[in-house]
Design an enzyme around this catalytic site. Structure first.
Site, mmCIF file in Angstrom:
data_model
loop_
_atom_site.group_PDB
_atom_site.id
_atom_site.type_symbol
_atom_site.label_atom_id
_atom_site.label_comp_id
_atom_site.label_asym_id
_atom_site.label_seq_id
_atom_site.Cartn_x
_atom_site.Cartn_y
_atom_site.Cartn_z
ATOM 1 N N ASP A 140 41.811 18.672 -23.010
ATOM 2 C CA ASP A 140 41.850 19.062 -24.406
ATOM 3 C C ASP A 140 40.972 18.100 -25.203
ATOM 4 O O ASP A 140 40.618 17.015 -24.723
ATOM 5 C CB ASP A 140 43.310 19.011 -24.890
ATOM 6 C CG ASP A 140 43.457 19.481 -26.321
ATOM 7 O OD1 ASP A 140 42.811 20.484 -26.683
ATOM 8 O OD2 ASP A 140 44.209 18.852 -27.075
ATOM 9 N N ASP A 180 41.072 17.576 -29.269
ATOM 10 C CA ASP A 180 41.795 16.897 -30.346
ATOM 11 C C ASP A 180 43.093 16.287 -29.825
ATOM 12 O O ASP A 180 43.899 16.967 -29.190
ATOM 13 C CB ASP A 180 42.107 17.875 -31.480
ATOM 14 C CG ASP A 180 40.852 18.378 -32.168
ATOM 15 O OD1 ASP A 180 40.036 17.536 -32.569
ATOM 16 O OD2 ASP A 180 40.686 19.603 -32.282
#
Length: 259
Positions: free
Chosen positions: A13, A15
């Site tokens: 991922d 953020d």
């Protein structure tokens, strides 16, 4: 029991794992640098459909993390891949930004308000009541309802913002039709990412900061999952879920030794 396969491919991922509000997180640049130096297949995933991979690559570079645009996989790209497989060279009415419209154009889709095959809802900071009304009417007439991701809120410097899931709920209430969400935690996004780098789930790991999207999607796709505590989920919150990540680490820096 047989020994687990060696990790040969990585999904992570963005953020909360690599960056937070445009600032690189501990070990992020070093982890990505090690992946590139060793030539390991990887993709950086995000449910954000606003930006194109080129935009995101530039934004990450500004924070000191060098990720080539071909190593970015967004919910917009996953959505375009999905609809083009389901209905090649179809048409869609789109509420979204350049990240989504560009992906659909490149997948051979026509963007139109006239009898579209799909209504596709993505992230935007300028939701229009008129556009939402058009979407409602098209769905009522038979257009299939797709949304890039289920996130109900998104982050900003000032605080949470309404996101795709919240607007999708409004359209669903008006139409009686629930959308099919493509982004995490739907393992469809993970499977499409694996196909993109020609990886097998048994030899791939997913890194994330959220139990309800990153870890859940990785687990359901058959990947090993690593939760890092630099984003949305605390160590205490992990205990409240009925499923577990493979491991919990303080930050992505602690995963460099696995490469």
């Amino acid at each position: 029991m047989s020994e687990p396969h060696q990790i040969e491919n990585w999904l992570t991922d963005m953020d909360g794992v690599l960056v937070h509000e445009g600032v690189a997180l501990d070990g992020a640049a070093e982890f990505i640098g090690a992946l590139r130096e060793k030539g390991l297949p990887f993709l950086v995933l995000t449910n954000n459909s606003i930006f194109t991979p080129r935009d995101l690559s530039a934004r990450l570079s500004a924070s000191g993390i060098e990720v080539p645009e071909e190593r970015l996989w967004t919910s917009a790209l996953a959505t375009a891949t999905f609809v083009s497989q389901q209905m090649p060279n179809g048409s869609a009415y789109v509420i979204g930004e350049a990240g989504l419209t560009t992906a659909l154009h490149e997948a051979g889709y026509i963007l139109t308000e006239t009898n579209p095959d799909y209504v596709i809802l993505g992230e935007t900071r300028t939701y229009s009541f008129s556009a939402i009304t058009t979407a409602v009417r098209l769905i009522k007439r038979g257009a299939r309802f797709i949304a890039t991701n289920p996130d109900s809120t998104g982050p900003s410097v000032e605080g949470p913002l309404p996101a795709t899931g919240a607007v999708a709920a409004m359209i669903s209430k008006a139409t009686g039709q629930a959308p099919y969400f493509i982004g995490k935690p739907n393992p469809v996004m993970i499977r499409a990412a694996l196909n993109r780098i020609e990886a097998h789930s048994e030899a791939t790991a997913m890194i994330g900061d959220r139990m309800d999207t990153d870890v859940l999607a990785g687990m359901e796709a058959g990947l090993r999952t690593y939760l890092v505590l630099t984003g949305s989920t605390s160590a205490q919150e992990v205990e409240t879920y009925p499923y577990r990540p493979t491991e919990v680490r303080a930050s992505i820096r602690e995963l460099i030794d696995l490469l």
